[in-house]
Write a protein that holds these residues in place. Structure first.
Motif: not given
Length: 396
Positions: A251-255, A258-261, A295-296, A333-334
């Motif tokens: 599981k990966r989470e972006y601070a 978060p829509q990229r998790d 980045l996208a 994801v955008a």
């Protein structure tokens, strides 16, 4: 500025001289002083050719030939139950057509395999590599030098004849000398903790939890935390067949976004088969969360299979081959206005055939050919290439 750069480049042929002199000096020391094979100086030289050096579409493909010379020193020393190993080398590459890529590289590996009593053991080590950035990662006429450094420590405590607990910490740093590559620079801190069941047969079954802190100093949008929980198996099925498995969930989470998790299954299975006394095969199958700096895109899901083989034709000649294919799906994801979702899909294929000849105990010659291609729905990323190399290595 340009004149200074040319002056620096003109000095490159002399960078290897101290290493060559050092290696030569060691060969003059009596074997008894070196304690057998504790220290092994070596030199290598190779000639390489690639039909599409910059990994561009067919219409823009350009070939090149280059040479690489290296000198190094390998160490392997046992001190009681401790073992110290190291490998230090410097190399110089000279390109014919794209001479701006000519460079001097450095490599260092060092490890201390330690043991304390009958229950505690582990490793402390470091690695450093400095060399030309692979063209798969950076397609530019400007030279880019990549520096990678890894420091690690791990240990195991066998608190019971059938059980042991493990812990490890790794620090990985990636740097480039060009500003265009700075968004890809990263620091990774990885912490592992796990437990193993040790069967009397020598087989092992365990569980490992990993936490990763990924920091991108120049592209904070890519910084993330990743947690993994995986089962691992090392199992000798028969006298000739051995299996390794590592699989579970990541599981990966972006601070900052978060829509990229993402949360995906991740696993790799490798099988080794010693078919005869001279022939062996390896089969790998994987489905993993791949790294991406897009980045996208929030992640790349990589699924692949590989088949490798080795054949000892004689006591001096061996042949090896590798076939590999991997499908890479970028889930997009955008993340910010103006950036469209990434729907890139790649299929990567690689085939290698090699031959190694050892005419003497100290001298080795290797030749190999390869064919690589990447098919993508992003036309600019599609390429194919063929290549060949011949390398020599002499250990004093």
């Amino acid at each position: 500025m340009m004149n200074d750069q040319r002056k620096n480049e003109s000095r490159r042929p002399y960078v290897l001289i101290p290493f060559v002199m050092f290696a030569g000096a060691l060969t003059c020391v009596p074997a008894s002083a070196l304690d057998g094979d504790t220290f092994t100086p070596y030199v290598t030289y190779g000639v390489y050719y690639d039909a599409n050096l910059l990994r561009l579409p067919d219409s823009a493909a350009q070939s090149d030939r280059w040479t690489r010379a290296a000198a190094g020193l390998r160490m392997d020393k046992e001190l009681g139950r401790q073992r110290l190993t190291a490998d230090l080398s410097a190399n110089q590459s000279e390109y014919d057509r794209f001479d701006q890529y000519s460079n001097v590289g450095k490599d260092l590996l060092a490890n201390w395999k330690w043991a304390l009593g009958n229950q505690l053991s582990g490793n402390v080590g470091s690695s450093y590599s400095e060399g030309l950035t692979p063209f798969d990662d950076y397609k530019s006429l400007e030279r880019s030098i990549r520096t990678q450094q890894k420091n690690y420590v791990d240990g195991s405590w066998r608190f019971h004849p059938s059980w042991q607990v493990n812990a490890a910490y790794n620090r990985f740093d990636l740097r480039y000398d060009t500003q265009a590559q700075s968004p890809s620079e990263r620091n990774l801190d990885m912490t592992d903790i796990g437990i193993d069941y040790l069967a009397k047969s020598g087989n092992k079954i365990g569980l490992v939890a990993r936490h990763i802190e990924g920091d991108y100093p120049y592209a904070d949008i890519n910084s993330y935390q990743q947690n993994e929980l995986k089962a691992k198996v090392d199992w000798q099925l028969t006298g000739k067949t051995y299996l390794q498995f590592l699989g579970g969930w990541a599981k990966r989470e972006y601070a900052s976004t978060p829509q990229r998790d993402s949360s995906v299954p991740s696993a790799r299975l490798t099988a080794y088969w010693k078919a005869t006394g001279k022939t062996a095969f390896s089969l790998g199958v994987w489905r993993e969360l791949g790294a991406t700096d897009d980045l996208a895109a929030n992640y790349a899901r990589n699924q692949g299979i590989s088949l490798g083989s080795t054949w000892d034709a004689t006591s001096k000649i061996s042949v090896d081959g590798l076939l590999m294919t991997e499908k890479r799906d970028y889930n997009g994801v955008a993340v910010i206005d103006g950036i469209a979702p990434s729907d890139r899909d790649d299929r990567y294929n690689n085939a290698v055939l090699g031959l190694t000849y050892k005419p003497t105990l100290h001298f080795r010659i290797r030749a190999s050919v390869y064919r690589t291609n990447l098919d993508s729905n992003v036309s600019a990323a599609t390429y194919k290439t063929n290549g060949a190399l011949i390398t020599t290595r002499y250990e004093f």
